[in-house]
Every structure is written in C-alpha cells, then in structure tokens.
Design an enzyme around this catalytic site. Structure first.
Site, short mmCIF file in Angstrom:
data_model
loop_
_atom_site.label_atom_id
_atom_site.label_comp_id
_atom_site.label_asym_id
_atom_site.label_seq_id
_atom_site.Cartn_x
_atom_site.Cartn_y
_atom_site.Cartn_z
N SER A 49 -9.59 -2.11 -2.73
CA SER A 49 -9.20 -0.79 -1.96
C SER A 49 -10.37 0.07 -2.50
O SER A 49 -11.14 -0.12 -3.12
CB SER A 49 -7.86 -0.43 -2.85
OG SER A 49 -7.79 0.87 -2.27
N TYR A 92 -2.26 2.41 -9.08
CA TYR A 92 -2.83 1.85 -8.02
C TYR A 92 -4.44 1.54 -8.16
O TYR A 92 -4.89 0.65 -7.87
CB TYR A 92 -2.40 2.20 -6.49
CG TYR A 92 -2.79 1.39 -5.32
CD1 TYR A 92 -2.37 0.39 -4.91
CD2 TYR A 92 -3.84 2.17 -4.99
CE1 TYR A 92 -3.03 -0.21 -3.74
CE2 TYR A 92 -4.61 1.37 -3.55
CZ TYR A 92 -4.00 0.32 -3.10
OH TYR A 92 -4.47 -0.28 -2.01
#
Length: 253
Positions: free
Chosen positions: A141, A154
C-alpha cells in the site's frame, strides 16, 4: 517471439479475490492464460467470480485461520497437482484516532493484513518451490511508505508486508521463488470509497496525484502479470507502485 507474459499452464491462487483490486487481478491473470483459483471469506461473491471465470475449483478460505489456508492449498493440489502463483490480497482497514484503538482492533488488522500473508506464504511454500518458477505477489500500500490520518494499524501492517516481502525474497531465492509486492495508489473500492468519494480526504489525495484522478482496478493488471510471469525471472524483493505519480509528487501547482 517468446511471449514472456503468457501464463498458460500456470496455476494461480488469488486470496482475497472476492472484490476490489484483487478481483480485477484474478480476472486479469485468467485472461493471460492462468488457471485461477480465487478465494476469500465471502462465499456468495466467491461463487459469482468462480462462475464468471469458469473455475474448476471454488474454495473459500480465511487467512486468519491456518487450517483454512492449508485446506485451500490441499484442495488446489488435489485438483491441479501444482501451484505456481500466489497472490496475497486479503485485508481490511478502519479509520479511528490511534489513542482510541483498543488492542483487539489493532490485532485484528495485523492478523489479517500481515499474519495472513505469512500463513499463506508458509502454507504454499512447498508447492511453489516444486514449481521451479514460483511467484508470490503481495499487495502492499501507499501506507507502506506514508502515514495516512487515523489508519495507523493499516499503515503499520502494510509497512510490515513490504518488509516481509523483502525477507522472503532473499530467503527463498535459492528455491526459485520470486517474491514481490504490488503497491496500488488510491483506487476507490468497497473498502475505502466512503473515505474517498466527495470527501476532503479524497480531494486532498487528488490534489497530490499528478494524474489528477483515482486509479481504475484494471490498471493494476499489467503490473501484476509482469511480476508473476517469466518476465520477472530476475526480479525479486521489489515493489512496483501503480499510483498516478502520488509517491513521486511534490508541489503540483
């Protein structure tokens, strides 16, 4: 001429494929010739995708459960006798001030996004080694590189996924397993669209993206095919970023 991107004869397992970007990757791998086994926790969505791809095997799996991942591996080997490609895309996020996150919620993100990748890689290690040209593609990510407001769990998990990718690439190079990561930019999906579409957060992201738009799921397919194909025979421990220039961006106006 040799088509280095032809995946004919390869068996590809895509975990977390029931929606979003991983679904697009599963479809793309199938379009390039691979026998794709998509998997995920949501049975209805999984069955719909399997029907679309005319999959020989439709087997759900939960990456938080080692026995479930092992059962998927065993089903793949029983039906196909091999596994050549593993795509790890299962994951989730939530937005909350870090001071308000309890350990249970923090651990749930880490267990799915990081530990789930480890479980799948360990489970499929032997068949990927036996393949002689095993490929692992982990979905990292932008949060592997940058902080995003109030999604600390996250970002921490995805930073660790990138580190795990490099470690496995070095350890498993001798076994002819190439381990790489794909870093999507900002793509509206079921998981994040409420945070992006028409929000101040989404407008700021677009302002910082030189191409001035969000990504489309199909725009990940080319990079994914590259990293699992013979074209990546000398590529390992790397991350390919598909982000419209976001990470490269400074001042755009």
């Amino acid at each position: 001429m040799t088509n280095w991107f032809d995946l004919s004869g390869r068996v590809a397992v895509v975990i977390g494929a029931t929606s979003g970007l991983a679904r697009a990757i599963a479809v793309g791998l199938a379009e390039h010739g691979a026998s794709v086994i998509p998997s995920g926790r949501r049975r209805a969505e999984l069955e719909a995708l399997c029907s679309e791809l005319s999959c020989k095997l439709c087997h759900p799996a939960d990456v938080t459960d080692r026995a479930s991942v092992d059962a998927l591996r065993d089903a793949v080997l029983n039906d196909f006798g091999r596994a050549d490609i593993l795509v790890n895309a299962a994951g989730f996020t939530f937005r909350r001030p870090t001071m308000e996150i309890d350990e249970a919620h923090w651990s749930s993100v880490i267990d799915t996004n990081l530990n789930g990748v480890l479980r799948a890689c360990q489970s499929f290690y032997e068949p990927l080694k036996a393949s002689g040209r095993g490929r692992i593609l982990n979905i990292a990510s932008l949060g592997s590189f940058l902080a995003f407001h109030e999604v600390a769990a996250y970002c921490a998990s995805k930073t660790a996924v990138l580190s795990l990718t490099r470690s496995l690439a070095c350890e498993w190079a001798k076994d002819e397993i190439r381990v790489n990561a794909l870093v999507p930019g900002v793509f509206p999906t079921e998981m994040n669209q409420a945070l992006l579409l028409g929000t101040p957060r989404g407008k700021e992201i677009l302002m910082r993206t030189p191409m001035g738009r969000f990504g489309k799921p199909e725009e990940l397919v080319g990079a994914a095919v590259l990293l699992v194909s013979d074209a990546a025979s000398f590529i390992t421990g790397q991350c390919v970023v598909v982000d419209g220039g976001y990470l490269a961006s400074g001042v755009n106006t």
